[in-house]
Design a protein around this motif. Sequence first.
Motif, PDB file in Angstrom:
ATOM      1  N   TYR A 109       0.833  -1.218   0.000  1.00  0.00           N
ATOM      2  CA  TYR A 109       0.000   0.000   0.000  1.00  0.00           C
ATOM      3  C   TYR A 109       0.862   1.261   0.000  1.00  0.00           C
ATOM      4  CZ  TYR A 109      -3.931   3.044   1.317  1.00  0.00           C
ATOM      5  OH  TYR A 109      -4.911   4.013   1.360  1.00  0.00           O
ATOM      6  N   ASP A 110       0.458   2.226  -0.827  1.00  0.00           N
ATOM      7  CA  ASP A 110       1.199   3.490  -0.907  1.00  0.00           C
ATOM      8  C   ASP A 110       0.243   4.592  -1.352  1.00  0.00           C
ATOM      9  OD1 ASP A 110       3.257   5.323  -0.871  1.00  0.00           O
ATOM     10  OD2 ASP A 110       4.174   4.645  -2.736  1.00  0.00           O
ATOM     11  N   GLU A 111       0.298   5.715  -0.678  1.00  0.00           N
ATOM     12  CA  GLU A 111      -0.441   6.909  -1.084  1.00  0.00           C
ATOM     13  C   GLU A 111       0.575   7.963  -1.512  1.00  0.00           C
ATOM     14  OE1 GLU A 111      -2.850   7.926   2.259  1.00  0.00           O
ATOM     15  OE2 GLU A 111      -4.402   6.449   1.796  1.00  0.00           O
ATOM     16  N   GLN A 112       0.539   8.339  -2.773  1.00  0.00           N
ATOM     17  CA  GLN A 112       1.539   9.241  -3.329  1.00  0.00           C
ATOM     18  C   GLN A 112       0.901  10.547  -3.779  1.00  0.00           C
ATOM     19  OE1 GLN A 112       3.344   7.124  -6.586  1.00  0.00           O
ATOM     20  NE2 GLN A 112       4.514   5.760  -5.262  1.00  0.00           N
ATOM     21  N   MET A 113       1.577  11.640  -3.444  1.00  0.00           N
ATOM     22  CA  MET A 113       1.177  12.937  -3.958  1.00  0.00           C
ATOM     23  C   MET A 113       1.941  13.157  -5.258  1.00  0.00           C
ATOM     24  SD  MET A 113       0.972  16.598  -1.954  1.00  0.00           S
ATOM     25  CE  MET A 113       2.755  16.763  -1.725  1.00  0.00           C
ATOM     26  N   VAL A 114       1.232  13.059  -6.365  1.00  0.00           N
ATOM     27  CA  VAL A 114       1.865  13.164  -7.674  1.00  0.00           C
ATOM     28  C   VAL A 114       2.420  14.575  -7.890  1.00  0.00           C
ATOM     29  CG1 VAL A 114       1.514  12.916 -10.154  1.00  0.00           C
ATOM     30  CG2 VAL A 114       0.344  11.365  -8.573  1.00  0.00           C
ATOM     31  N   LYS A 115       1.658  15.569  -7.490  1.00  0.00           N
ATOM     32  CA  LYS A 115       2.137  16.962  -7.468  1.00  0.00           C
ATOM     33  C   LYS A 115       1.363  17.707  -6.392  1.00  0.00           C
ATOM     34  CE  LYS A 115      -0.908  18.353 -11.299  1.00  0.00           C
ATOM     35  NZ  LYS A 115      -0.974  19.019 -12.628  1.00  0.00           N
ATOM     36  N   ALA A 116       1.964  18.773  -5.860  1.00  0.00           N
ATOM     37  CA  ALA A 116       1.358  19.485  -4.736  1.00  0.00           C
ATOM     38  C   ALA A 116       0.106  20.229  -5.185  1.00  0.00           C
ATOM     39  CB  ALA A 116       2.362  20.466  -4.138  1.00  0.00           C
ATOM     40  N   PRO A 117      -1.011  20.063  -4.471  1.00  0.00           N
ATOM     41  CA  PRO A 117      -2.220  20.819  -4.815  1.00  0.00           C
ATOM     42  C   PRO A 117      -2.062  22.285  -4.428  1.00  0.00           C
ATOM     43  CG  PRO A 117      -2.582  19.494  -2.843  1.00  0.00           C
ATOM     44  CD  PRO A 117      -1.226  19.128  -3.351  1.00  0.00           C
ATOM     45  N   PRO A 118      -2.746  23.193  -5.113  1.00  0.00           N
ATOM     46  CA  PRO A 118      -2.681  24.621  -4.778  1.00  0.00           C
ATOM     47  C   PRO A 118      -3.085  24.864  -3.327  1.00  0.00           C
ATOM     48  CG  PRO A 118      -3.819  24.275  -6.873  1.00  0.00           C
ATOM     49  CD  PRO A 118      -3.633  22.928  -6.258  1.00  0.00           C
ATOM     50  N   SER A 119      -2.467  25.852  -2.710  1.00  0.00           N
ATOM     51  CA  SER A 119      -2.682  26.115  -1.287  1.00  0.00           C
ATOM     52  C   SER A 119      -4.141  26.438  -0.973  1.00  0.00           C
ATOM     53  CB  SER A 119      -1.786  27.264  -0.823  1.00  0.00           C
ATOM     54  OG  SER A 119      -2.029  28.427  -1.589  1.00  0.00           O
ATOM     55  N   GLU A 120      -4.826  27.119  -1.928  1.00  0.00           N
ATOM     56  CA  GLU A 120      -6.212  27.476  -1.646  1.00  0.00           C
ATOM     57  C   GLU A 120      -7.123  26.240  -1.590  1.00  0.00           C
ATOM     58  OE1 GLU A 120      -5.506  28.148  -6.120  1.00  0.00           O
ATOM     59  OE2 GLU A 120      -4.472  28.522  -4.214  1.00  0.00           O
ATOM     60  N   ARG A 121      -6.790  25.203  -2.370  1.00  0.00           N
ATOM     61  CA  ARG A 121      -7.592  23.976  -2.325  1.00  0.00           C
ATOM     62  C   ARG A 121      -7.297  23.180  -1.058  1.00  0.00           C
ATOM     63  NH1 ARG A 121      -8.276  21.196  -8.165  1.00  0.00           N
ATOM     64  NH2 ARG A 121     -10.163  20.473  -7.087  1.00  0.00           N
ATOM     65  N   VAL A 122      -6.042  23.230  -0.619  1.00  0.00           N
ATOM     66  CA  VAL A 122      -5.691  22.580   0.642  1.00  0.00           C
ATOM     67  C   VAL A 122      -6.420  23.254   1.802  1.00  0.00           C
ATOM     68  CG1 VAL A 122      -3.823  22.000   2.236  1.00  0.00           C
ATOM     69  CG2 VAL A 122      -3.437  21.863  -0.236  1.00  0.00           C
ATOM     70  N   ARG A 123      -6.481  24.591   1.760  1.00  0.00           N
ATOM     71  CA  ARG A 123      -7.160  25.340   2.815  1.00  0.00           C
ATOM     72  C   ARG A 123      -8.652  25.022   2.849  1.00  0.00           C
ATOM     73  NH1 ARG A 123      -5.712  26.571   7.312  1.00  0.00           N
ATOM     74  NH2 ARG A 123      -7.711  25.629   7.882  1.00  0.00           N
ATOM     75  N   ALA A 124      -9.243  24.870   1.678  1.00  0.00           N
ATOM     76  CA  ALA A 124     -10.665  24.549   1.611  1.00  0.00           C
ATOM     77  C   ALA A 124     -10.946  23.175   2.229  1.00  0.00           C
ATOM     78  CB  ALA A 124     -11.147  24.598   0.168  1.00  0.00           C
ATOM     79  N   VAL A 125     -10.074  22.235   1.953  1.00  0.00           N
ATOM     80  CA  VAL A 125     -10.236  20.900   2.533  1.00  0.00           C
ATOM     81  C   VAL A 125     -10.026  20.962   4.039  1.00  0.00           C
ATOM     82  CG1 VAL A 125      -9.284  18.564   2.617  1.00  0.00           C
ATOM     83  CG2 VAL A 125      -9.606  19.697   0.406  1.00  0.00           C
ATOM     84  N   ALA A 126      -9.020  21.698   4.478  1.00  0.00           N
ATOM     85  CA  ALA A 126      -8.748  21.828   5.909  1.00  0.00           C
ATOM     86  C   ALA A 126      -9.938  22.448   6.634  1.00  0.00           C
ATOM     87  CB  ALA A 126      -7.485  22.657   6.139  1.00  0.00           C
ATOM     88  N   ASP A 127     -10.528  23.489   6.049  1.00  0.00           N
ATOM     89  CA  ASP A 127     -11.699  24.123   6.666  1.00  0.00           C
ATOM     90  C   ASP A 127     -12.866  23.143   6.772  1.00  0.00           C
ATOM     91  OD1 ASP A 127     -10.285  26.463   6.885  1.00  0.00           O
ATOM     92  OD2 ASP A 127     -11.183  27.415   5.109  1.00  0.00           O
ATOM     93  N   ALA A 128     -13.094  22.359   5.707  1.00  0.00           N
ATOM     94  CA  ALA A 128     -14.180  21.380   5.727  1.00  0.00           C
ATOM     95  C   ALA A 128     -13.919  20.284   6.756  1.00  0.00           C
ATOM     96  CB  ALA A 128     -14.364  20.772   4.335  1.00  0.00           C
ATOM     97  N   LEU A 129     -12.654  19.894   6.899  1.00  0.00           N
ATOM     98  CA  LEU A 129     -12.304  18.861   7.871  1.00  0.00           C
ATOM     99  C   LEU A 129     -12.480  19.379   9.305  1.00  0.00           C
ATOM    100  CD1 LEU A 129     -11.244  16.098   8.615  1.00  0.00           C
ATOM    101  CD2 LEU A 129      -8.907  16.895   8.145  1.00  0.00           C
ATOM    102  N   GLU A 130     -12.068  20.624   9.546  1.00  0.00           N
ATOM    103  CA  GLU A 130     -12.247  21.208  10.875  1.00  0.00           C
ATOM    104  C   GLU A 130     -13.737  21.301  11.232  1.00  0.00           C
ATOM    105  OE1 GLU A 130     -10.185  24.907  10.521  1.00  0.00           O
ATOM    106  OE2 GLU A 130      -8.300  24.098  11.316  1.00  0.00           O
ATOM    107  N   ALA A 131     -14.557  21.692  10.266  1.00  0.00           N
ATOM    108  CA  ALA A 131     -15.998  21.765  10.508  1.00  0.00           C
ATOM    109  C   ALA A 131     -16.571  20.377  10.798  1.00  0.00           C
ATOM    110  CB  ALA A 131     -16.694  22.388   9.304  1.00  0.00           C
TER     111      ALA A 131
END
Length: 530
Positions: free
Chosen positions: A333-355
């Motif tokens: 098993y391996d989870e790979q980040m092929v390329k870094a996602p834009p910071s604004e999309r990471v922030r959106a996911v983080a906000d949704a996860l915190e909620a």
Amino acid sequence: MPATTLDQLVSLCKRRGFVFPSSEIYGGLQGVFDWGPLGVELKNNIISSWWRTNVYERDDMEGLDAAILMNRLTWRYSGHEETFNDPLVDCRDCKSRWRADHIRGRCPNCGSTNLTEPRPFNMMFKTAVGPVADADSFAYLRPETAQGIFVNFGNVLATSSRKLPFGIAQVGKAFRNEINPRNFLFRVREFEQMEIEYFVMPGTEDEWHQRWLEDRLAWWESIGIPRARIKIYDVPPDELAHYSKRTFDLMYDYPTLGYEEVEGIASRTDYDLGSHSRDQETLNLTARANPNRDSTARLTYYDPESRRHIVPFVIEPSAGVGRCFLAVLAEAYDEQMVKAPPSERVRAVADALEAFLKSVGRNEKLASETRDALVERGQAILAGLPETMPQIETLLAMPGADQIDIGKKLRGQAQGPIDEYFRTVLHLKPHLAPIRVAVFPLKRNHEGLVAMARELRAAIQSGSSFRTVYDDTGAIGKLYRRQDEIGTPYCVTVDFQSLEDGTVTVRDRDTMQQVRIPASEVRAYVTGRG
């Protein structure tokens, strides 16, 4: 990122069709699982690898497939009726049930010390034999495959003309009525064993025990489990089974569980053949065998050098298919980040996860243990973003997550970046992969591309010992990700150039690199690398 929790593997198995809870539409049955379309392929490939290594590639081994139902006297003289018992206790407060020797006087579920007195519980399943279910018409579902080998020792010896040392290998179902099955495939009530009984001259058992330890470690390496990931536990004398002179337990470092047994290699002396033999007093047994007045045979070997009948000693390498399956998945098993996602999309996911986590914390309908597990896992994912973003799928598959409405929003925010910037990969050895080759047409509505792709799939599959599939159910990028996640080593794309010059693109799962070769050479190409 390799698997860090057992939940990741459970989620993958359910999502991609490796393993399903048995009879799930009726609420399931604890400790019993069904192998899905991909799971049965991986399981069969593991078994085939084990069989090929231990039977076909050795000249001192025979195979056997003994019946699941056996005369119940087998289990009396093997010692199972007497020793196959666990001390059972009930918690008077939460009504849960546990093995007394596993809980140290306190209920793991609620923490109570208000427990019943331990009572013996036999782990063998009984079933009625014949039309009348009475005290004399029952048999056990076998709790192991070993006894089928021992009682057939004389038959195999007579029909194969083997000389010591030699072994008998068997793969088959076994059943144990576990008090508390748990940890997915790790402890279940119905399982398969891959077991060898290797018969040796008395006095040579220590040497053969060590040789089998090395042989088994080499096989684990061949299926993708490095020796560095396995600890060898030399079982102390006070922990040995009643039949064992010495046992090595191979311990694999499972996600969540830590080091747990994946295979046992036991030196069983002459206990087994001696216990199933008549005229025991004439056999000079070293083991304390159960006195046997029912057997009709002496399970001995005639040694032409000493001109006497002896009871061979036994070395037993025994592995559970389910535990092996889990170890292979965990290591691949391996989870790979092929390329870094834009910071604004990471922030959106983080906000949704915190909620989501706040909503979990406020939900009073969830049991405290469920709530705490969700919050702990979610906070670990939050701290590791963006690399941990694929683990959100595992979080949302955990018990209780489906009761949090905002989970849908979290999934919606995370799914796009996960699909675009990450991939989950199973780095399975090619000979274990459920599917070796997947063939795609570049456009699924183009008659020429579809025809050539289907013809190529059939040509690769014809005469092959591995599975090849055709797929046109999505865009090429999405098809690649799907095949990566189930461990397919090679993806072949038929495009418009293929129609012109007969070449196709072959993509490697691990490197994601592509080569262009003639379609007629694909089968040899993928076979030579597997």
